[in-house]
Design a protein around this motif. Sequence first.
Motif, PDB file in Angstrom:
ATOM      1  N   PHE A 126      -3.903   0.703  -6.834  1.00  0.00           N
ATOM      2  CA  PHE A 126      -2.712  -0.123  -7.025  1.00  0.00           C
ATOM      3  C   PHE A 126      -2.883  -1.482  -6.341  1.00  0.00           C
ATOM      4  O   PHE A 126      -2.560  -2.530  -6.924  1.00  0.00           O
ATOM      5  CB  PHE A 126      -1.501   0.619  -6.458  1.00  0.00           C
ATOM      6  N   LEU A 127      -3.412  -1.473  -5.135  1.00  0.00           N
ATOM      7  CA  LEU A 127      -3.644  -2.735  -4.426  1.00  0.00           C
ATOM      8  C   LEU A 127      -4.679  -3.581  -5.163  1.00  0.00           C
ATOM      9  O   LEU A 127      -4.488  -4.791  -5.353  1.00  0.00           O
ATOM     10  CB  LEU A 127      -4.097  -2.464  -2.993  1.00  0.00           C
ATOM     11  N   LYS A 128      -5.775  -2.972  -5.581  1.00  0.00           N
ATOM     12  CA  LYS A 128      -6.805  -3.714  -6.307  1.00  0.00           C
ATOM     13  C   LYS A 128      -6.242  -4.315  -7.596  1.00  0.00           C
ATOM     14  O   LYS A 128      -6.517  -5.476  -7.919  1.00  0.00           O
ATOM     15  CB  LYS A 128      -7.984  -2.800  -6.620  1.00  0.00           C
ATOM     16  N   ASP A 129      -5.457  -3.523  -8.325  1.00  0.00           N
ATOM     17  CA  ASP A 129      -4.880  -4.003  -9.580  1.00  0.00           C
ATOM     18  C   ASP A 129      -3.937  -5.181  -9.374  1.00  0.00           C
ATOM     19  O   ASP A 129      -3.720  -5.976 -10.294  1.00  0.00           O
ATOM     20  CB  ASP A 129      -4.123  -2.869 -10.282  1.00  0.00           C
ATOM     21  N   ASN A 130      -3.366  -5.267  -8.181  1.00  0.00           N
ATOM     22  CA  ASN A 130      -2.439  -6.351  -7.871  1.00  0.00           C
ATOM     23  C   ASN A 130      -3.079  -7.440  -7.006  1.00  0.00           C
ATOM     24  O   ASN A 130      -2.386  -8.196  -6.319  1.00  0.00           O
ATOM     25  CB  ASN A 130      -1.188  -5.782  -7.194  1.00  0.00           C
ATOM     26  N   GLN A 131      -4.418  -7.491  -7.080  1.00  0.00           N
ATOM     27  CA  GLN A 131      -5.201  -8.514  -6.394  1.00  0.00           C
ATOM     28  C   GLN A 131      -4.930  -8.572  -4.886  1.00  0.00           C
ATOM     29  O   GLN A 131      -4.843  -9.641  -4.270  1.00  0.00           O
ATOM     30  CB  GLN A 131      -4.950  -9.908  -7.002  1.00  0.00           C
ATOM     31  N   VAL A 132      -4.789  -7.403  -4.294  1.00  0.00           N
ATOM     32  CA  VAL A 132      -4.609  -7.294  -2.851  1.00  0.00           C
ATOM     33  C   VAL A 132      -5.793  -6.521  -2.289  1.00  0.00           C
ATOM     34  O   VAL A 132      -6.216  -5.502  -2.865  1.00  0.00           O
ATOM     35  CB  VAL A 132      -3.290  -6.566  -2.499  1.00  0.00           C
ATOM     36  N   ASN A 133      -6.352  -6.996  -1.199  1.00  0.00           N
ATOM     37  CA  ASN A 133      -7.481  -6.328  -0.560  1.00  0.00           C
ATOM     38  C   ASN A 133      -7.110  -4.871  -0.250  1.00  0.00           C
ATOM     39  O   ASN A 133      -6.163  -4.608   0.501  1.00  0.00           O
ATOM     40  CB  ASN A 133      -7.830  -7.061   0.735  1.00  0.00           C
ATOM     41  N   ALA A 171     -13.130   1.132   1.187  1.00  0.00           N
ATOM     42  CA  ALA A 171     -13.089  -0.331   1.045  1.00  0.00           C
ATOM     43  C   ALA A 171     -14.440  -0.953   1.380  1.00  0.00           C
ATOM     44  O   ALA A 171     -14.900  -1.879   0.691  1.00  0.00           O
ATOM     45  CB  ALA A 171     -11.990  -0.908   1.938  1.00  0.00           C
ATOM     46  N   GLU A 172     -15.078  -0.461   2.432  1.00  0.00           N
ATOM     47  CA  GLU A 172     -16.399  -0.979   2.818  1.00  0.00           C
ATOM     48  C   GLU A 172     -17.430  -0.711   1.719  1.00  0.00           C
ATOM     49  O   GLU A 172     -18.240  -1.580   1.385  1.00  0.00           O
ATOM     50  CB  GLU A 172     -16.845  -0.330   4.128  1.00  0.00           C
ATOM     51  N   LYS A 173     -17.382   0.479   1.153  1.00  0.00           N
ATOM     52  CA  LYS A 173     -18.313   0.839   0.090  1.00  0.00           C
ATOM     53  C   LYS A 173     -18.135  -0.059  -1.123  1.00  0.00           C
ATOM     54  O   LYS A 173     -19.109  -0.409  -1.806  1.00  0.00           O
ATOM     55  CB  LYS A 173     -18.113   2.305  -0.305  1.00  0.00           C
ATOM     56  N   ASP A 174     -16.883  -0.452  -1.387  1.00  0.00           N
ATOM     57  CA  ASP A 174     -16.589  -1.316  -2.533  1.00  0.00           C
ATOM     58  C   ASP A 174     -16.834  -2.793  -2.227  1.00  0.00           C
ATOM     59  O   ASP A 174     -16.587  -3.653  -3.079  1.00  0.00           O
ATOM     60  CB  ASP A 174     -15.143  -1.119  -2.984  1.00  0.00           C
ATOM     61  N   GLY A 175     -17.310  -3.090  -1.015  1.00  0.00           N
ATOM     62  CA  GLY A 175     -17.684  -4.464  -0.674  1.00  0.00           C
ATOM     63  C   GLY A 175     -16.562  -5.356  -0.171  1.00  0.00           C
ATOM     64  O   GLY A 175     -16.711  -6.581  -0.142  1.00  0.00           O
ATOM     65  N   PHE A 176     -15.453  -4.778   0.257  1.00  0.00           N
ATOM     66  CA  PHE A 176     -14.346  -5.575   0.783  1.00  0.00           C
ATOM     67  C   PHE A 176     -14.461  -5.718   2.298  1.00  0.00           C
ATOM     68  O   PHE A 176     -14.888  -4.790   2.989  1.00  0.00           O
ATOM     69  CB  PHE A 176     -13.003  -4.926   0.445  1.00  0.00           C
ATOM     70  N   GLY A 204       0.814  -1.201   0.000  1.00  0.00           N
ATOM     71  CA  GLY A 204       0.000   0.000   0.000  1.00  0.00           C
ATOM     72  C   GLY A 204       0.855   1.261   0.000  1.00  0.00           C
ATOM     73  O   GLY A 204       0.569   2.229  -0.710  1.00  0.00           O
ATOM     74  N   VAL A 205       1.924   1.245   0.794  1.00  0.00           N
ATOM     75  CA  VAL A 205       2.853   2.377   0.826  1.00  0.00           C
ATOM     76  C   VAL A 205       3.517   2.558  -0.540  1.00  0.00           C
ATOM     77  O   VAL A 205       3.634   3.678  -1.047  1.00  0.00           O
ATOM     78  CB  VAL A 205       3.923   2.171   1.917  1.00  0.00           C
TER      79      VAL A 205
END
Length: 264
Positions: A200-207, A252-257, A127-128
């Motif tokens: 960036f996290l989403k694109d790399n399949q990271v929550n 993240a909550e809004k996006d359903g994670f 994330g950083v």
Amino acid sequence: MKNKPILLSASALMLSSIAFGQIKINTKTIGAATKAAQAVTLSNEDVVAYTREYIEWMDANNPVAPDNHEFAMRLKKLTENLKSYDGLDLNFKVYLVKDVNAFACADGSVRICAGLLDVMDDNEVLGVIGHEIGHVKNMDSRDGFKTALMTSALKDGVSSQGGTAGVLSESQLGDLGEQIANMSFSRKQESAADDYGYKFLKDNQVNPWYMSMAFERLVEVSGGASEGGPAKKLFSSHPDTQKRVSEMAKKAEKDGFEKPQPQQ
């Protein structure tokens, strides 16, 4: 290995988004009018050339973790699928310093301090990294680095070498480092970099919850103060760290994670 002091910017500067024989260079003195013109005409290619020189200087003047060091091996494994992102070719190194910090550069260099790896798990570190790349891709780092060049390293002028950027001396690099270390980004720039890190996290399949968790970790290691303790240099500009924990969590909550359990 004993930690060595380092001057680092609060976030990435165009190298970012720094510390540290005399080099023989061809210099000339220029007047205020010429310097003003140079500030306008300094090309992106010139800035990138100075960036490359600067990151080489950084690597030479900081304790870089050897390939067999545990942190170097951890970072290599973490970034094995990150040879490039969003059109930027990436390379990574660990500085064996205690700073809770990281920065990314216009040439794709990403440097992680050992202090950050000590307090964050792998996904939080990602994330950083995403946040720092965001400053580069959003041009925050380029603009900040260019300003630092014109107000420090290039204040007395550097002659062109066949139409390319002139070489900086050791003292000029030191002046540049001082300028960069004292820079910060605006609330709008930081928020945009946060959003970039989230994507960036989403694109790399990271929550993407780990974006919020990275900020949360900073609050913990700084004793609850967004600008105190060993983490005071990282994410130190507006908005405050606690607010960013909340903003990324809501996103993240809004996006359903669902919030993951921290890695052990």
